[in-house]
Write a protein that holds these residues in place. Sequence first.
Motif, mmCIF file in Angstrom:
data_model
loop_
_atom_site.group_PDB
_atom_site.id
_atom_site.type_symbol
_atom_site.label_atom_id
_atom_site.label_comp_id
_atom_site.label_asym_id
_atom_site.label_seq_id
_atom_site.Cartn_x
_atom_site.Cartn_y
_atom_site.Cartn_z
ATOM 1 N N ARG A 160 1.089 -0.929 0.072
ATOM 2 C CA ARG A 160 -0.059 -0.004 0.230
ATOM 3 C C ARG A 160 1.216 0.872 -0.111
ATOM 4 O O ARG A 160 2.101 0.852 0.211
ATOM 5 C CB ARG A 160 -0.718 -0.206 1.355
ATOM 6 C CG ARG A 160 -0.039 0.218 2.641
ATOM 7 C CD ARG A 160 -0.691 -0.038 4.243
ATOM 8 N NE ARG A 160 -0.529 -0.192 4.734
ATOM 9 C CZ ARG A 160 -0.195 1.674 5.349
ATOM 10 N NH1 ARG A 160 -1.046 2.709 4.690
ATOM 11 N NH2 ARG A 160 0.270 1.876 6.611
ATOM 12 N N PHE A 161 -0.102 2.028 -0.410
ATOM 13 C CA PHE A 161 1.072 3.239 -0.282
ATOM 14 C C PHE A 161 1.216 4.522 1.394
ATOM 15 O O PHE A 161 0.301 3.973 1.705
ATOM 16 C CB PHE A 161 0.209 5.195 -1.091
ATOM 17 C CG PHE A 161 0.693 4.390 -1.851
ATOM 18 C CD1 PHE A 161 1.458 4.872 -2.519
ATOM 19 C CD2 PHE A 161 -0.971 5.173 -2.827
ATOM 20 C CE1 PHE A 161 1.179 4.752 -4.242
ATOM 21 C CE2 PHE A 161 -0.719 4.779 -4.423
ATOM 22 C CZ PHE A 161 -0.205 4.493 -5.178
ATOM 23 N N VAL A 162 2.728 4.345 1.745
ATOM 24 C CA VAL A 162 2.974 4.124 3.191
ATOM 25 C C VAL A 162 2.977 6.031 2.682
ATOM 26 O O VAL A 162 2.811 6.669 4.370
ATOM 27 C CB VAL A 162 3.963 3.966 4.046
ATOM 28 C CG1 VAL A 162 3.326 2.662 4.114
ATOM 29 C CG2 VAL A 162 5.580 4.279 2.524
ATOM 30 N N GLU A 163 3.418 6.620 2.158
ATOM 31 C CA GLU A 163 2.567 8.470 2.279
ATOM 32 C C GLU A 163 3.055 8.216 0.483
ATOM 33 O O GLU A 163 3.511 8.135 -0.521
ATOM 34 C CB GLU A 163 4.116 8.562 2.409
ATOM 35 C CG GLU A 163 4.222 10.156 3.264
ATOM 36 C CD GLU A 163 6.626 10.404 4.025
ATOM 37 O OE1 GLU A 163 6.503 11.204 3.664
ATOM 38 O OE2 GLU A 163 6.426 9.052 5.472
ATOM 39 N N ILE A 164 2.581 9.713 0.480
ATOM 40 C CA ILE A 164 1.699 10.898 -0.727
ATOM 41 C C ILE A 164 2.601 12.037 -0.900
ATOM 42 O O ILE A 164 2.149 12.681 -0.033
ATOM 43 C CB ILE A 164 0.556 10.359 -1.216
ATOM 44 C CG1 ILE A 164 -0.066 8.880 -0.945
ATOM 45 C CG2 ILE A 164 0.582 11.093 -2.271
ATOM 46 C CD1 ILE A 164 -1.321 8.857 -1.562
ATOM 47 N N HIS A 165 3.387 11.871 -1.499
ATOM 48 C CA HIS A 165 4.101 13.647 -1.718
ATOM 49 C C HIS A 165 3.863 13.820 -3.151
ATOM 50 O O HIS A 165 3.337 14.249 -4.170
ATOM 51 C CB HIS A 165 5.320 13.386 -1.976
ATOM 52 C CG HIS A 165 5.497 13.056 -0.455
ATOM 53 N ND1 HIS A 165 6.644 13.735 0.446
ATOM 54 C CD2 HIS A 165 6.554 11.980 -0.775
ATOM 55 C CE1 HIS A 165 7.149 12.762 1.419
ATOM 56 N NE2 HIS A 165 6.842 11.667 0.578
ATOM 57 N N LEU A 166 2.721 15.618 -2.601
ATOM 58 C CA LEU A 166 2.039 15.887 -3.604
ATOM 59 C C LEU A 166 2.799 17.300 -4.065
ATOM 60 O O LEU A 166 3.048 18.227 -2.799
ATOM 61 C CB LEU A 166 0.691 16.480 -3.344
ATOM 62 C CG LEU A 166 -0.179 15.565 -3.144
ATOM 63 C CD1 LEU A 166 -1.809 16.165 -3.099
ATOM 64 C CD2 LEU A 166 -0.642 14.389 -4.494
ATOM 65 N N THR A 167 2.566 17.514 -4.889
ATOM 66 C CA THR A 167 3.037 19.177 -5.817
ATOM 67 C C THR A 167 2.131 19.714 -6.171
ATOM 68 O O THR A 167 1.567 19.389 -7.683
ATOM 69 C CB THR A 167 4.343 18.784 -6.220
ATOM 70 O OG1 THR A 167 5.622 18.659 -5.737
ATOM 71 C CG2 THR A 167 4.917 20.312 -6.517
ATOM 72 N N PHE A 168 2.297 21.189 -5.547
ATOM 73 C CA PHE A 168 0.940 22.306 -6.998
ATOM 74 C C PHE A 168 1.729 22.621 -7.583
ATOM 75 O O PHE A 168 1.904 23.572 -6.916
ATOM 76 C CB PHE A 168 -0.101 22.300 -5.716
ATOM 77 C CG PHE A 168 -0.867 21.396 -5.029
ATOM 78 C CD1 PHE A 168 -2.620 21.715 -5.128
ATOM 79 C CD2 PHE A 168 -0.648 20.719 -4.162
ATOM 80 C CE1 PHE A 168 -3.203 20.772 -4.659
ATOM 81 C CE2 PHE A 168 -1.799 20.264 -3.096
ATOM 82 C CZ PHE A 168 -2.873 19.845 -4.229
ATOM 83 N N HIS A 169 1.214 22.831 -8.372
ATOM 84 C CA HIS A 169 2.539 23.917 -9.472
ATOM 85 C C HIS A 169 1.165 25.101 -9.886
ATOM 86 O O HIS A 169 0.377 24.824 -10.554
ATOM 87 C CB HIS A 169 3.216 23.906 -10.471
ATOM 88 C CG HIS A 169 4.049 22.550 -10.393
ATOM 89 N ND1 HIS A 169 5.138 22.775 -9.734
ATOM 90 C CD2 HIS A 169 4.239 21.524 -10.083
ATOM 91 C CE1 HIS A 169 5.825 21.291 -10.530
ATOM 92 N NE2 HIS A 169 4.974 20.364 -10.056
ATOM 93 N N VAL A 170 1.688 25.980 -9.262
ATOM 94 C CA VAL A 170 0.180 26.917 -9.454
ATOM 95 C C VAL A 170 0.793 28.622 -10.269
ATOM 96 O O VAL A 170 2.642 28.649 -9.555
ATOM 97 C CB VAL A 170 -0.464 27.399 -8.114
ATOM 98 C CG1 VAL A 170 -1.727 28.081 -8.664
ATOM 99 C CG2 VAL A 170 -0.972 26.538 -7.857
ATOM 100 N N ASP A 171 0.686 29.195 -10.942
ATOM 101 C CA ASP A 171 0.858 30.316 -12.084
ATOM 102 C C ASP A 171 -0.240 31.249 -12.023
ATOM 103 O O ASP A 171 -1.609 30.906 -11.670
ATOM 104 C CB ASP A 171 1.135 29.800 -13.220
ATOM 105 C CG ASP A 171 2.860 29.443 -13.722
ATOM 106 O OD1 ASP A 171 2.962 29.741 -12.795
ATOM 107 O OD2 ASP A 171 2.757 28.664 -14.500
#
Length: 143
Positions: free
Chosen positions: A85-96
């Motif tokens: 299973r996923f034990v950690e999820i890293h999200l990166t939001f690129h916003v302009d």
Amino acid sequence: MKIRTEWQGKRKFKSLSSRNHEVMMDAVPDVGGENAGSSPMELVLMGLTGCMGIDVTMILEKMRLAPDRLEIEAAGIRAEEPPRRFVEIHLTFHVDGDIKPDKIWRAIRLSEQKYCSVAHSLNSKVASRLLLNGKEEPPAGQS
């Protein structure tokens, strides 16, 4: 909500949503897959980024704010042992766009903590970061 998933041979499956949208899935080649579609775990990450993207844009719209661009990258860290299973999820939001970072962070946090049903369906830590116009911005109240 109902989904129908049909075996297509080997490790391939075709899922059909209740709204008649089709998605092909396949296992990775090292377990017999032929790369005929996204893996189920990739689809989990896609579902998370889609859910949070919808939330964030709706929340910003209610604030009368509109980004010029919103892109979300997800990197999932999986357990070494089954069920992997996923034990950690890293999200990166690129916003302009001309939006204050604290407004975007508020929308991200509301999605994570209150609205995103996919995030709340996962049993993993979700960690987010924000890149606004190419520059990393810390969460509101942090430097």
